[in-house]
Every structure is written in structure tokens, then in C-alpha cells.
Design a protein around this motif. Sequence first.
Motif, PDB file in Angstrom:
ATOM      1  N   ARG A   7     -52.641  25.966 -59.845  1.00 41.62           N
ATOM      2  CA  ARG A   7     -52.868  25.293 -58.562  1.00 41.62           C
ATOM      3  C   ARG A   7     -54.299  25.529 -58.126  1.00 41.62           C
ATOM      4  N   LEU A   8     -54.803  24.609 -57.333  1.00 37.87           N
ATOM      5  CA  LEU A   8     -56.138  24.697 -56.751  1.00 37.87           C
ATOM      6  C   LEU A   8     -56.026  24.223 -55.319  1.00 37.87           C
ATOM      7  N   ALA A   9     -56.310  25.113 -54.377  1.00 38.49           N
ATOM      8  CA  ALA A   9     -56.101  24.786 -52.969  1.00 38.49           C
ATOM      9  C   ALA A   9     -57.139  25.491 -52.115  1.00 38.49           C
ATOM     10  N   GLN A  10     -57.263  25.001 -50.882  1.00 34.84           N
ATOM     11  CA  GLN A  10     -58.154  25.643 -49.919  1.00 34.84           C
ATOM     12  C   GLN A  10     -57.407  26.745 -49.189  1.00 34.84           C
ATOM     13  N   LEU A  38     -58.858  28.837 -53.517  1.00 29.34           N
ATOM     14  CA  LEU A  38     -57.938  29.665 -54.302  1.00 29.34           C
ATOM     15  C   LEU A  38     -57.483  28.858 -55.507  1.00 29.34           C
ATOM     16  N   ALA A  39     -57.593  29.466 -56.676  1.00 31.03           N
ATOM     17  CA  ALA A  39     -57.178  28.797 -57.902  1.00 31.03           C
ATOM     18  C   ALA A  39     -56.324  29.750 -58.722  1.00 31.03           C
ATOM     19  N   VAL A  40     -55.290  29.183 -59.333  1.00 31.15           N
ATOM     20  CA  VAL A  40     -54.446  29.920 -60.282  1.00 31.15           C
ATOM     21  C   VAL A  40     -54.485  29.148 -61.584  1.00 31.15           C
ATOM     22  N   LEU A  41     -55.057  29.767 -62.612  1.00 32.02           N
ATOM     23  CA  LEU A  41     -55.186  29.136 -63.919  1.00 32.02           C
ATOM     24  C   LEU A  41     -54.408  29.937 -64.949  1.00 32.02           C
ATOM     25  N   ASN A  42     -54.095  29.282 -66.057  1.00 30.86           N
ATOM     26  CA  ASN A  42     -53.345  29.932 -67.132  1.00 30.86           C
ATOM     27  C   ASN A  42     -54.058  29.695 -68.452  1.00 30.86           C
ATOM     28  N   ASP A  43     -54.131  30.744 -69.225  1.00 33.89           N
ATOM     29  CA  ASP A  43     -54.709  30.678 -70.561  1.00 33.89           C
ATOM     30  C   ASP A  43     -53.558  30.751 -71.556  1.00 33.89           C
ATOM     31  N   ALA A  91     -51.367  20.190 -53.656  1.00 36.35           N
ATOM     32  CA  ALA A  91     -52.479  21.063 -53.253  1.00 36.35           C
ATOM     33  C   ALA A  91     -53.816  20.501 -53.703  1.00 36.35           C
ATOM     34  N   LEU A  92     -53.868  19.903 -54.886  1.00 36.09           N
ATOM     35  CA  LEU A  92     -55.123  19.348 -55.388  1.00 36.09           C
ATOM     36  C   LEU A  92     -55.564  18.145 -54.567  1.00 36.09           C
ATOM     37  N   ASN A 145     -59.079  15.620 -50.402  1.00 34.30           N
ATOM     38  CA  ASN A 145     -59.189  14.863 -49.151  1.00 34.30           C
ATOM     39  C   ASN A 145     -59.863  15.666 -48.049  1.00 34.30           C
ATOM     40  N   ARG A 146     -59.610  16.979 -48.005  1.00 32.10           N
ATOM     41  CA  ARG A 146     -60.210  17.830 -46.963  1.00 32.10           C
ATOM     42  C   ARG A 146     -60.823  19.066 -47.613  1.00 32.10           C
TER      43      ARG A 146
END
Length: 341
Positions: A92-95, A101-106, A221-222, A227-228
Motif C-alpha cells: 500500500r501507498l498512502a498519505q 507511508l508505503a508497505v512494499l514486499n520483496d 489508498a493509491l 488525488n490529494r
Amino acid sequence: MLQPVLPLAALPDFNNEVAGLIHGYLFMPQALPQRLNAREATRLAGETLPENGFLWLHINLNHARAERWVQDHFKVDDDFFDEIHSASPRTRLAQQNDALLAVLNDVTFSQEERSTQNATLWIWCCPQVIVTARYRPVGMIERMHQQIEQLPFTAPDTLLLWLLGEQEAQLEQVVRRTSQAVDAIEERLLSAAIKANRSELGRLRRMLLRVQRLLAPEPAALFRLLNRPPKWLNREPLAELRIFTEEFSVALNDLASLMERIRLLQEEIAASLMEQSNRTLFLLTVITVLALPINIVAGFFGMNVGGIPLANNPHGFLLLVIVVLVFTLVAGWLALRRPQN
């Protein structure tokens, strides 16, 4: 006389092992990234960084004091660590307040080992500080660290976009490798290895579902972020985020098409197995029907009662063979004849 008990001195947060700091860098315009230890990073946290300069800190969450060290010196939001403790590994990527705030997976996809392994990376990004945290080693971070002097990071959002690009490339790689495996299964679909094909397709489908859950970003969330966006986020990163959104959408559409293709192959294999079972059952039925006359005759003539016909006839055995053969031919014709419609 008793001595007063003095309070224990707190351990200084100047040691990388104490702070849980894995990588620390200071990025300045027109200069190579400067490697920092925990002492130097703590000192810079209390100073005003030059314009267009930013810090990158990569911490190991397995260290007990890592979270406290980051919170005390770099003013990271508590919501960032709440997100880490929520145990939700979905991308997820959100403000978050005035930060990103970003949550990434490898994800590591091994066709040889027939397994997938993932490591989650949490990212907190503000105008002059970006913090990445992990429990398990993350391959994209190690690849970035190996070529960090060649990467043109001018702001924290450019580093975040590079990591997003790495995750999107991983998703494309998984789809490409899985598509090759499905092609090989499709070529040998009618071979004797149909049972192995069925189990392999089931494993690939489960793997794709897991990869989709981990690597696909949350669209709500993206879209809210696009948009904002935060006020400090420039137009160029927003344009690149939109490009990444489109690329993710294309990769996810390919993944969905691949899953539909796997489902159709599974249905075809299931239909083939059912047809094979029906043929086997039909063959057993025909054998039973053909053996029915001789079983009936043998049952009658095997009774220990008087008056058995043809008992004294020298040609009785031949006559019985002819009778059984005629009944068997009639039964075979009735069983194997094709319907008119």
C-alpha cells in the motif's frame, strides 16, 4: 553506611548495533552519498539540513531499541510503527499526516525450489528524511545499496519511486516466469504426465494468488494519494506515480489473464481425467456384460440336482459352448451398438 543507589546510565544511541541501524546515508545535491553511522545520523537529526539534502535510514526491527531510537531522534509518527505491528503485509501507498507511508514486499520466486518467499519493507517518507524498516533482509534494498553511488536520488520521493519500480519489475518477472511454466505444461497436457501437470497448475495458481495479495497495491489508498497528495510532493513524482499505477494495472491484468488460463487448463485436465474414468468404467461394464451368459450357464449346470440336460449327450459340451457363444455375441452387440441419435 549505605551508599545511595545511582540510576543506571542509559546506553548511548551512537552504536549501530544498539540503534539497529543497517544503512545510513546523507544525500546532498551534486555530491556522492555520504555513509553515516548512528552517531552522525543522530547529530544531523538535531541540525537543519541544507536545501535539497535528505537522510536515508534503514533499520533492523529485530533490535529492541531500533523503534525507540528512530522515534526519539527523527520524529517519526507513531502511526508508522502501529502499521508495522498491525501485521498486514499487503502492498500500500498512502498519505499519513504530512508524510508518505508505503508497505512494499520483496518476493523471491524460485522455479527450481518450487516456492516463494517474501520480506516486507515499511517506508516512512517526509521532505528531508526517509526511514525504511524490515524484519527480514530485503533484496531490493541490498540491490539499491550496491549501486547507490550511481542512482540519481535527489529527494526522498525519488528513492521511494525507485523501490516502487523494483516491486513492479518483480511482479512482471513473476508473471513472465509463471507464464513460461504454464506454456510448458500446456505443451505436455496430453502426455502421460497429466497428474503431475494438474498438481503443478494448482501450485502455480496458489502462488499467483499469494503474489497478487502481496505485490498488488491497494487501489483506494493509491487513488486517494494521487488525488490529494502532500503539499511538499512535486509534480514530477506525481506523474511517475501515475505511470507506476498504469504499469501495475497492466501487470495485474496479465496476472489475472494468466490465472484464468491456468483455470481453463485445470478444467481441461479435469475433463480429460473424467473422460478417461468414463472409458475405464465403460470397459468394465462391457466385460461384465460379456461374461454374464457364461456365468448364468455355469451357475445352472453347476447345481447338484438331478435332470441336468445334455448330461449323457456326447456332444453336450460343444452344444453348451455354442449356446454360450451365441448369447455372448448377442450381449456384445447390445452393449456396443451405437444409438441412432
